[in-house]
Design a protein around this motif. Structure first.
Motif, PDB file in Angstrom:
ATOM      1  N   THR A 129       0.822  -1.206   0.000  1.00 27.78           N
ATOM      2  CA  THR A 129       0.000   0.000   0.000  1.00 27.78           C
ATOM      3  C   THR A 129       0.856   1.256   0.000  1.00 27.78           C
ATOM      4  N   TYR A 136      -7.298   2.146   1.669  1.00 24.08           N
ATOM      5  CA  TYR A 136      -8.240   1.799   0.600  1.00 24.08           C
ATOM      6  C   TYR A 136      -9.649   2.266   0.946  1.00 24.08           C
ATOM      7  N   LYS A 222      -8.908   4.871  -4.707  1.00 24.78           N
ATOM      8  CA  LYS A 222      -8.087   4.087  -3.771  1.00 24.78           C
ATOM      9  C   LYS A 222      -8.624   2.661  -3.588  1.00 24.78           C
ATOM     10  N   LEU A 224      -8.543  -1.485  -3.312  1.00 25.41           N
ATOM     11  CA  LEU A 224      -7.680  -2.571  -2.836  1.00 25.41           C
ATOM     12  C   LEU A 224      -7.979  -3.799  -3.669  1.00 25.41           C
ATOM     13  N   SER A 250      -3.933  -0.395  -3.737  1.00 28.13           N
ATOM     14  CA  SER A 250      -3.270  -1.321  -2.814  1.00 28.13           C
ATOM     15  C   SER A 250      -3.538  -2.740  -3.285  1.00 28.13           C
TER      16      SER A 250
END
Length: 256
Positions: A129, A136, A222, A224, A250
Motif C-alpha cells: 500500500t 483503501y 483508492k 484494494l 493497494s
C-alpha cells in the motif's frame, strides 16, 4: 494468539513510524512485529534500495525500538548472514507482510529491491500500500478459480474483515468452465453478502486479465485488489505495476 506482522524498513527509512502500522492494525487485540532491512537479504549489486550505512541502520533500529516501548508493542528485527532463509522461514509462520510506501519509483523497482523470488516464495500473504493511514476505500476481489485467491480472501477477512464491512466490494469473475465452478461462484457471492453491506459482481474475460483488472481499478478511488498468485505476474509487469502506484491502488495477495 498474537498476529505476526513482517515489514521492511528501508524502502524510505526517514518515513517509517511504527505508530502507522499500529494504527493500521489497531483493531487486532494482539499483534507483534518483525522488521527487516532489505539490504540484509539482497545482493548489493542487484538491489535498487538506496544503501543505508550501519550507523544509520542502528539509529533507525533504536528509534523504532524506542517507539515500540512507548506504544507498548512487541517488535524484533530479523537479521541475516548473507542469505534470506531466516526471513523466508519466519514468513511461513507469519500472518502478514506489509510493504509500504508503494510509490511510483518504488513500484517500478520493487521486484529488484527484494531478495530473489521473494514475492513468489514468501510464506504469508502480502499487503502492499501507498498509505498506511488511509489505505483503501473500496475492495476488488479477483475470483479466477485459483485456490490462492480464496486463501488471500480468507486471510484478508481474518485481518481486515471487521473494519471493512461498510466498504463497497466488487467481485471480478472470469467465465466459469463447468458447473462446479458456477456453484462455487454463487457460493462466494452469497458468502460475501453476509460479510459486507454492498457487494457487486463484474464479469471479465480470461484474455489479458491483469490489464482488464488494472484498467477497471483506475476508475475507482483508492481500490484494494485482493488476489491470488495472479498478483505475481501483475507486479512483474513494470507498466501495470507502475499504474498501481500512480492510481493509489493497494494489493493484498497470497501465492499459496
Amino acid at each position: 494468539m498474537k498476529k505476526h506482522i513482517l515489514f521492511p524498513v528501508d524502502l524510505q527509512p526517514t518515513k517509517y513510524h511504527l505508530s502507522d502500522y499500529a494504527n493500521l492494525l489497531s483493531h487486532l487485540d494482539s499483534k507483534r512485529f518483525s522488521a527487516f532491512f532489505l539490504k540484509d537479504f539482497t545482493k548489493s549489486a542487484k538491489g535498487k534500495v538506496a544503501g543505508i550505512n550501519e550507523q544509520d541502520k542502528a539509529s533507525l533500529q533504536n528509534l523504532l525500538s524506542d517507539e515500540a516501548k512507548t506504544l507498548d508493542l512487541d517488535i524484533n528485527f530479523i537479521n541475516s548472514q548473507s542469505n534470506s532463509s531466516g526471513l523466508m522461514n519466519q514468513s511461513k509462520f507469519a500472518d502478514l507482510a506489509v510493504i509500504s510506501p508503494i510509490t511510483h519509483d518504488n513500484m517500478s523497482q520493487l521486484i529488484q529491491s527484494f531478495p530473489d523470488h521473494f514475492f513468489e516464495d514468501i510464506g504469508c500473504p502480502i499487503f502492499l500500500t501507498e498509505d498506511l493511514v488511509n489505505s483503501y476505500e473500496e475492495i476488488l476481489v479477483l475470483f479466477d478459480y485459483d485456490q490462492s485467491g480464496l486463501v488471500a480472501l480468507k486471510s484478508f477477512l481474518t485481518i481486515f474483515g471487521n473494519v471493512s464491512k461498510e466498504k463497497k466490494v466488487t467481485i471480478i469473475t472470469v467465465s466459469p468452465d463447468d458447473a462446479p465452478e458456477i456453484h462455487l461462484e454463487k457460493y462466494l457471492v452469497s458468502y460475501l453478502q453476509k460479510v459486507f453491506d454492498n457487494v457487486g459482481i463484474v464479469p471479465f474475460s480470461n484474455k489479458n486479465l491483469a490489464d482488464q483488472l488494472v484498467t477497471y481499478a483506475e476508475k475507482l478511488s483508492k481500490p484494494l485488489l485482493v488476489m491470488g498468485r495472479a498478483a505475481i505476474n501483475l507486479l512483474k509487469n513494470n507498466q501495470l505495476a507502475t499504474k498501481l502506484a500512480d492510481h493509489h491502488m493497494s494489493v493484498f495477495y497470497s501465492n499459496h
